[in-house]
Design a protein around this motif. Sequence first.
Motif, PDB file in Angstrom:
ATOM      1  N   TYR A 442       0.399  -1.564 -25.294  1.00 43.88           N
ATOM      2  CA  TYR A 442       0.999  -0.451 -26.025  1.00 43.88           C
ATOM      3  C   TYR A 442       1.185   0.776 -25.130  1.00 43.88           C
ATOM      4  N   GLN A 446       4.649   2.515 -24.073  1.00 41.88           N
ATOM      5  CA  GLN A 446       4.710   3.867 -24.644  1.00 41.88           C
ATOM      6  C   GLN A 446       4.836   3.844 -26.179  1.00 41.88           C
ATOM      7  N   ILE A 447       4.029   2.978 -26.773  1.00 42.74           N
ATOM      8  CA  ILE A 447       4.021   2.863 -28.239  1.00 42.74           C
ATOM      9  C   ILE A 447       2.967   3.815 -28.786  1.00 42.74           C
ATOM     10  N   GLU A 448       3.360   4.669 -29.721  1.00 43.79           N
ATOM     11  CA  GLU A 448       2.451   5.646 -30.325  1.00 43.79           C
ATOM     12  C   GLU A 448       1.860   5.060 -31.620  1.00 43.79           C
ATOM     13  N   ILE A 449       0.514   5.141 -31.714  1.00 44.66           N
ATOM     14  CA  ILE A 449      -0.192   4.665 -32.898  1.00 44.66           C
ATOM     15  C   ILE A 449      -0.602   5.875 -33.747  1.00 44.66           C
ATOM     16  N   ILE A 450      -0.181   5.898 -35.001  1.00 47.81           N
ATOM     17  CA  ILE A 450      -0.539   6.974 -35.931  1.00 47.81           C
ATOM     18  C   ILE A 450      -1.417   6.352 -37.019  1.00 47.81           C
ATOM     19  N   ASN A 488      11.633   5.647 -28.900  1.00 44.19           N
ATOM     20  CA  ASN A 488      10.325   6.256 -29.164  1.00 44.19           C
ATOM     21  C   ASN A 488       9.576   5.397 -30.196  1.00 44.19           C
ATOM     22  N   LYS A 490       6.980   3.810 -32.643  1.00 45.96           N
ATOM     23  CA  LYS A 490       5.812   4.314 -33.370  1.00 45.96           C
ATOM     24  C   LYS A 490       5.341   3.276 -34.386  1.00 45.96           C
ATOM     25  N   ASN A 492       2.628   3.118 -37.717  1.00 44.49           N
ATOM     26  CA  ASN A 492       1.760   3.839 -38.654  1.00 44.49           C
ATOM     27  C   ASN A 492       0.814   2.842 -39.313  1.00 44.49           C
ATOM     28  N   ASP A 508       6.626   0.269 -38.863  1.00 47.36           N
ATOM     29  CA  ASP A 508       7.168   0.608 -37.539  1.00 47.36           C
ATOM     30  C   ASP A 508       8.554   1.227 -37.713  1.00 47.36           C
ATOM     31  N   ASN A 509       9.134   1.642 -36.597  1.00 45.13           N
ATOM     32  CA  ASN A 509      10.506   2.171 -36.591  1.00 45.13           C
ATOM     33  C   ASN A 509      11.399   1.309 -35.697  1.00 45.13           C
TER      34      ASN A 509
END
Length: 572
Positions: A442, A446-450, A488, A490, A492, A508-509
């Motif tokens: 990840y 560059q995967i962002e975890i929220i 970008n 992401k 959630n 996800d997006n």
Amino acid sequence: MKYNKSINYINNISTKTKTIILVMGLFFTLFSIISFIGIKTAKDFLVDKQKTYEGYFEKSYFDTVKNIKAFYTNRAYANLNSYGVRQSIEQKDYTKLLNYTKKRWDVLRHENKYLKALTFYDEKGNETTNLGNPLVKKLNNKKDIFDTHSDFIFKNKPVYKITTFFENGHSLSFEIDPMYFVAKINSVLQTQNFLVFEHKEKFFIISSQSNINKKFLPYLKSKQKIIEIDGKTYVKSKFEVQRTNSLKVNFIYFSNITKQQNHIYKLILEGIGLILFFAFFILIILNFGFKILIDRLEDSNKLLQKSKGKLKNLNENLQVQVSKEVEQRVKKQEEVIRANELLSQQSKLASMGEMIMNIAHQWRQPLTVVSSNLVLLELLDEKNKLTKDKLITKIHESQNQIDFMSKTIDDFRNFFKPNKNKEKFYISSAIETTLSLVKVTYKKNQIEIIKNVDENIEITNYKNEFSQVILNLLNNCNDAFISNEIANPKINISVFKKNNQVIITISDNAGGIKIEPIEKIFEPYISTKHQSLGTGIGLYMCKTIIEKNMKGFLSVKNISNGAIFEIILNEE
């Protein structure tokens, strides 16, 4: 011979007689069952009512104790604060103290005829002034705190003492005849009440109705609960009021349940009488109304007797045919068993194939991480930039991936075991453990975890299989980001409780799922990826784990810019 004679005798009895005997037997059984249930219900009702009454009795007593303690505590402070009393105590002029207290004593005696004494004590617990006839001349349990103390005391005879300790060290006690409590309860509840004091070898009894209560005295020490006196039924109840090393005080009372008992038994007898009436009525119908039917049954019975010989011959002929039929069925059954064994073996092979493909699917990511670590270590070594800390870090990362690969084998092996043990675990812990396995990938992508996770949510279920599902869903998100070239990316992750259920969502997006209907994505061998990236059984396995093994629910739907997977599990 005797057995055969008995059989013949029974066969010779008419069908009418047999029917009447049968019906009478059924009614006798019904009568016995209803009588037993009625009596048991009556006893249970009386027991339940008595328990309720006992609770009400104890509450009445302790409310009386609480009220009288509060009443005389207020009277003690009122007396202390009345004209001249406090000054007399401070000046130790106990003659004035006696004179100032007499009028209040007369009022208190008028209020409660059971009040026996009012006594002042100094700071050492010695008696200074008294009115009435006090039994306690010195306080042995003297307190040096601002408080009120009350209990029963035995000095040749019992007395209830309420002592209020003032801030100046002095105290004021009221002594009350224990008859007060018996009379108070007796005015509210229609019972025979006794206060029983056991002081060393002495056994002292207080009752408000001595002439009547003499009949109950022999039962005070008895363990008997139900008592018959003068044709009336009483239930004996007892609860402990106070216990010290030298004194034990019990409140014993007898409740008259004769009226309730007779009323219930009357209802039972009426019910039994009604049953007997219907029994008699039906017997009349059987004897007269069904006479024609019974006669026909008797004729039919005679015909059946004649047919026995014919049936015997027919059975002998059928025996041969049955034997042949049995042989054919045995052969067919053996063929079915062999076919089932073959299908079972094929099912096992298919399951093993799915397991191997899924293991390969799960191993791709760990193998990539291990391979990347090896390449990185080789490059760093060639450039003389390989430090010990870097080497140890990459070795640990690779070891974690290898451990995960080994654990995957165990997880999928356990998946096919019928006996798996559930365990209690925190959802947040399982998710964090799974995220630690994909953090390198990840970070690289560059995967962002929220996260919006309630860390206190705990469930009892299969932790390893749950982690396997979360990992599979996270890997699918990662593959979707790569395939759709999301700028970008992401993810959630949300965990919360609703109506005793735990809900986990992963969204996800990545642009959403293009398969229609979207539910087909959970079917085996359905995949949105290239063949080299997956087999199409990952989500199928996820749904099987959640819904079959964990008794939950897994669903998916598209949202504005991606997809969201929702898992619903029960807490237990």
